[in-house]
Design a protein around this motif. Structure first.
Motif, PDB file in Angstrom:
ATOM      1  N   ARG A 114       0.843  -1.201   0.000  1.00 12.14           N
ATOM      2  CA  ARG A 114       0.000   0.000   0.000  1.00 12.14           C
ATOM      3  C   ARG A 114       0.873   1.244   0.000  1.00 12.14           C
ATOM      4  O   ARG A 114       1.869   1.320   0.724  1.00 12.14           O
ATOM      5  CB  ARG A 114      -0.886  -0.003   1.248  1.00 12.14           C
ATOM      6  CG  ARG A 114      -1.764   1.230   1.383  1.00 12.14           C
ATOM      7  CD  ARG A 114      -2.581   1.219   2.669  1.00 12.14           C
ATOM      8  NE  ARG A 114      -3.437   0.047   2.703  1.00 12.14           N
ATOM      9  CZ  ARG A 114      -3.803  -0.576   3.816  1.00 12.14           C
ATOM     10  NH1 ARG A 114      -3.388  -0.164   4.999  1.00 12.14           N
ATOM     11  NH2 ARG A 114      -4.591  -1.621   3.765  1.00 12.14           N
ATOM     12  N   SER A 115       0.467   2.232  -0.786  1.00  9.51           N
ATOM     13  CA  SER A 115       1.032   3.578  -0.736  1.00  9.51           C
ATOM     14  C   SER A 115      -0.108   4.546  -0.452  1.00  9.51           C
ATOM     15  O   SER A 115      -1.229   4.354  -0.944  1.00  9.51           O
ATOM     16  CB  SER A 115       1.697   3.967  -2.063  1.00  9.51           C
ATOM     17  OG  SER A 115       2.890   3.252  -2.263  1.00  9.51           O
ATOM     18  N   VAL A 116       0.186   5.569   0.336  1.00  6.56           N
ATOM     19  CA  VAL A 116      -0.807   6.589   0.674  1.00  6.56           C
ATOM     20  C   VAL A 116      -0.286   7.937   0.189  1.00  6.56           C
ATOM     21  O   VAL A 116       0.870   8.296   0.445  1.00  6.56           O
ATOM     22  CB  VAL A 116      -1.079   6.623   2.197  1.00  6.56           C
ATOM     23  CG1 VAL A 116      -2.073   7.731   2.553  1.00  6.56           C
ATOM     24  CG2 VAL A 116      -1.598   5.266   2.668  1.00  6.56           C
ATOM     25  N   VAL A 117      -1.154   8.679  -0.498  1.00  4.38           N
ATOM     26  CA  VAL A 117      -0.785   9.970  -1.077  1.00  4.38           C
ATOM     27  C   VAL A 117      -1.741  11.041  -0.575  1.00  4.38           C
ATOM     28  O   VAL A 117      -2.965  10.891  -0.670  1.00  4.38           O
ATOM     29  CB  VAL A 117      -0.838   9.916  -2.627  1.00  4.38           C
ATOM     30  CG1 VAL A 117      -0.439  11.259  -3.233  1.00  4.38           C
ATOM     31  CG2 VAL A 117       0.037   8.796  -3.169  1.00  4.38           C
ATOM     32  N   TYR A 118      -1.174  12.125  -0.042  1.00  5.28           N
ATOM     33  CA  TYR A 118      -1.953  13.297   0.339  1.00  5.28           C
ATOM     34  C   TYR A 118      -2.055  14.221  -0.864  1.00  5.28           C
ATOM     35  O   TYR A 118      -1.035  14.585  -1.462  1.00  5.28           O
ATOM     36  CB  TYR A 118      -1.295  14.040   1.506  1.00  5.28           C
ATOM     37  CG  TYR A 118      -1.839  15.429   1.693  1.00  5.28           C
ATOM     38  CD1 TYR A 118      -3.038  15.642   2.368  1.00  5.28           C
ATOM     39  CD2 TYR A 118      -1.175  16.532   1.156  1.00  5.28           C
ATOM     40  CE1 TYR A 118      -3.550  16.925   2.520  1.00  5.28           C
ATOM     41  CE2 TYR A 118      -1.685  17.816   1.303  1.00  5.28           C
ATOM     42  CZ  TYR A 118      -2.875  18.003   1.982  1.00  5.28           C
ATOM     43  OH  TYR A 118      -3.399  19.262   2.122  1.00  5.28           O
ATOM     44  N   LEU A 119      -3.276  14.585  -1.223  1.00  8.83           N
ATOM     45  CA  LEU A 119      -3.512  15.574  -2.277  1.00  8.83           C
ATOM     46  C   LEU A 119      -4.093  16.822  -1.636  1.00  8.83           C
ATOM     47  O   LEU A 119      -5.061  16.728  -0.858  1.00  8.83           O
ATOM     48  CB  LEU A 119      -4.489  15.040  -3.329  1.00  8.83           C
ATOM     49  CG  LEU A 119      -4.029  13.843  -4.149  1.00  8.83           C
ATOM     50  CD1 LEU A 119      -5.144  13.367  -5.084  1.00  8.83           C
ATOM     51  CD2 LEU A 119      -2.776  14.167  -4.948  1.00  8.83           C
ATOM     52  N   PRO A 120      -3.544  17.999  -1.928  1.00  5.92           N
ATOM     53  CA  PRO A 120      -4.066  19.226  -1.331  1.00  5.92           C
ATOM     54  C   PRO A 120      -5.460  19.555  -1.877  1.00  5.92           C
ATOM     55  O   PRO A 120      -5.865  19.033  -2.921  1.00  5.92           O
ATOM     56  CB  PRO A 120      -3.034  20.281  -1.728  1.00  5.92           C
ATOM     57  CG  PRO A 120      -2.385  19.732  -2.945  1.00  5.92           C
ATOM     58  CD  PRO A 120      -2.413  18.250  -2.811  1.00  5.92           C
ATOM     59  N   PRO A 121      -6.192  20.427  -1.186  1.00  2.08           N
ATOM     60  CA  PRO A 121      -7.571  20.754  -1.589  1.00  2.08           C
ATOM     61  C   PRO A 121      -7.711  21.200  -3.046  1.00  2.08           C
ATOM     62  O   PRO A 121      -8.676  20.838  -3.706  1.00  2.08           O
ATOM     63  CB  PRO A 121      -7.970  21.876  -0.623  1.00  2.08           C
ATOM     64  CG  PRO A 121      -7.120  21.651   0.584  1.00  2.08           C
ATOM     65  CD  PRO A 121      -5.824  21.095   0.060  1.00  2.08           C
ATOM     66  N   GLU A 122      -6.739  21.961  -3.543  1.00  6.04           N
ATOM     67  CA  GLU A 122      -6.864  22.447  -4.920  1.00  6.04           C
ATOM     68  C   GLU A 122      -6.818  21.319  -5.955  1.00  6.04           C
ATOM     69  O   GLU A 122      -7.335  21.457  -7.054  1.00  6.04           O
ATOM     70  CB  GLU A 122      -5.811  23.521  -5.243  1.00  6.04           C
ATOM     71  CG  GLU A 122      -4.365  23.108  -5.079  1.00  6.04           C
ATOM     72  CD  GLU A 122      -3.798  23.378  -3.693  1.00  6.04           C
ATOM     73  OE1 GLU A 122      -2.571  23.565  -3.604  1.00  6.04           O
ATOM     74  OE2 GLU A 122      -4.550  23.383  -2.714  1.00  6.04           O
ATOM     75  N   VAL A 139      -5.387   9.480  -0.852  1.00  2.00           N
ATOM     76  CA  VAL A 139      -5.459   8.445  -1.876  1.00  2.00           C
ATOM     77  C   VAL A 139      -4.742   7.201  -1.345  1.00  2.00           C
ATOM     78  O   VAL A 139      -3.594   7.278  -0.897  1.00  2.00           O
ATOM     79  CB  VAL A 139      -4.782   8.915  -3.186  1.00  2.00           C
ATOM     80  CG1 VAL A 139      -4.819   7.816  -4.235  1.00  2.00           C
ATOM     81  CG2 VAL A 139      -5.462  10.170  -3.705  1.00  2.00           C
ATOM     82  N   VAL A 140      -5.423   6.065  -1.386  1.00  2.00           N
ATOM     83  CA  VAL A 140      -4.849   4.799  -0.928  1.00  2.00           C
ATOM     84  C   VAL A 140      -4.719   3.881  -2.136  1.00  2.00           C
ATOM     85  O   VAL A 140      -5.717   3.514  -2.763  1.00  2.00           O
ATOM     86  CB  VAL A 140      -5.722   4.135   0.156  1.00  2.00           C
ATOM     87  CG1 VAL A 140      -5.127   2.797   0.581  1.00  2.00           C
ATOM     88  CG2 VAL A 140      -5.887   5.076   1.350  1.00  2.00           C
ATOM     89  N   ILE A 141      -3.477   3.541  -2.449  1.00  2.00           N
ATOM     90  CA  ILE A 141      -3.175   2.657  -3.575  1.00  2.00           C
ATOM     91  C   ILE A 141      -2.818   1.298  -3.001  1.00  2.00           C
ATOM     92  O   ILE A 141      -1.943   1.207  -2.136  1.00  2.00           O
ATOM     93  CB  ILE A 141      -1.970   3.196  -4.379  1.00  2.00           C
ATOM     94  CG1 ILE A 141      -2.242   4.607  -4.865  1.00  2.00           C
ATOM     95  CG2 ILE A 141      -1.609   2.249  -5.523  1.00  2.00           C
ATOM     96  CD1 ILE A 141      -0.992   5.396  -5.153  1.00  2.00           C
ATOM     97  N   GLU A 142      -3.471   0.254  -3.486  1.00  2.00           N
ATOM     98  CA  GLU A 142      -3.100  -1.106  -3.076  1.00  2.00           C
ATOM     99  C   GLU A 142      -2.735  -1.900  -4.313  1.00  2.00           C
ATOM    100  O   GLU A 142      -3.463  -1.886  -5.305  1.00  2.00           O
ATOM    101  CB  GLU A 142      -4.217  -1.797  -2.298  1.00  2.00           C
ATOM    102  CG  GLU A 142      -4.334  -1.239  -0.905  1.00  2.00           C
ATOM    103  CD  GLU A 142      -4.959  -2.189   0.092  1.00  2.00           C
ATOM    104  OE1 GLU A 142      -5.433  -3.268  -0.295  1.00  2.00           O
ATOM    105  OE2 GLU A 142      -4.972  -1.817   1.286  1.00  2.00           O
ATOM    106  N   CYS A 143      -1.590  -2.550  -4.237  1.00  2.00           N
ATOM    107  CA  CYS A 143      -1.104  -3.393  -5.323  1.00  2.00           C
ATOM    108  C   CYS A 143      -1.006  -4.820  -4.804  1.00  2.00           C
ATOM    109  O   CYS A 143      -0.295  -5.085  -3.834  1.00  2.00           O
ATOM    110  CB  CYS A 143       0.259  -2.911  -5.815  1.00  2.00           C
ATOM    111  SG  CYS A 143       0.930  -3.916  -7.165  1.00  2.00           S
ATOM    112  N   GLU A 144      -1.719  -5.721  -5.450  1.00  3.40           N
ATOM    113  CA  GLU A 144      -1.668  -7.142  -5.121  1.00  3.40           C
ATOM    114  C   GLU A 144      -1.019  -7.880  -6.283  1.00  3.40           C
ATOM    115  O   GLU A 144      -1.437  -7.733  -7.435  1.00  3.40           O
ATOM    116  CB  GLU A 144      -3.068  -7.703  -4.880  1.00  3.40           C
ATOM    117  CG  GLU A 144      -3.074  -9.180  -4.582  1.00  3.40           C
ATOM    118  CD  GLU A 144      -4.464  -9.741  -4.352  1.00  3.40           C
ATOM    119  OE1 GLU A 144      -4.611 -10.975  -4.462  1.00  3.40           O
ATOM    120  OE2 GLU A 144      -5.396  -8.958  -4.073  1.00  3.40           O
TER     121      GLU A 144
END
Length: 156
Positions: free
Chosen positions: A29-37, A96-101
């Motif tokens: 899993r990777s987690v990405v913060y995206l700003p409001p804009e 954003v939560v990315i999961e790779c299996e």
């Protein structure tokens, strides 16, 4: 014991020649913060950028990267994966939560492929959204679960 060093402390690919193939599966899993804009541009489950659909492109990039892990990480064995599946969702914090299996029947594990797929999907989201903001943060990438081989693992 560090498995990628020989008796003289030189880098060494692990010899898996004597091992028996087993069914192996890994989830990263990777987690990405995206700003409001950037989040303001979310339409349904997708963000459209000038480069195209962000999440769909990230999924393709992650799968392509997972398939090339043996070329990218020097001591990884090249593997022909049986399957690679990437999902992209949002958590409660609107990250954003990315999961790779990834899965394979082989003599060696598949966790590096899952980690590579999740990582490159996250980097692709950054690349496709950076024109909107550079305040994007790839917060973490981690192994969630692996089965097969000597030891199973599940993050609790």
């Amino acid at each position: 014991m560090i498995t990628h060093l020989d008796d003289s402390n030189n880098p060494n690919m692990v010899d898996v020649g004597e091992k028996q193939p087993t069914k192996r599966r890994a989830v990263a899993r990777s987690v990405v913060y995206l700003p409001p804009e950037v989040l303001e541009l979310l339409e349904g489950d997708e963000i459209q950028s000038k480069k195209g659909p962000v999440f769909q492109t990230a999924i393709i990039a992650g799968i392509m990267a997972a398939k090339k892990t043996g070329e990218l990480i020097p001591l990884c064995h090249p593997l022909g994966m049986d399957n690679c599946h990437i999902t992209i969702n949002f958590n409660e914090q609107k990250e954003v939560v990315i999961e790779c299996e990834a899965s394979i029947t082989a003599k060696t594990g598949i966790e590096m492929e899952a980690l590579t797929g999740a990582s490159i999907a996250a980097l692709t989201i950054y690349d496709m959204c950076k024109a909107m903001s550079h305040n994007i943060v790839i917060k973490e990438t981690m192994l969630i679960e692996k089965t097969g081989g000597k030891h199973d693992f599940k993050r609790t």
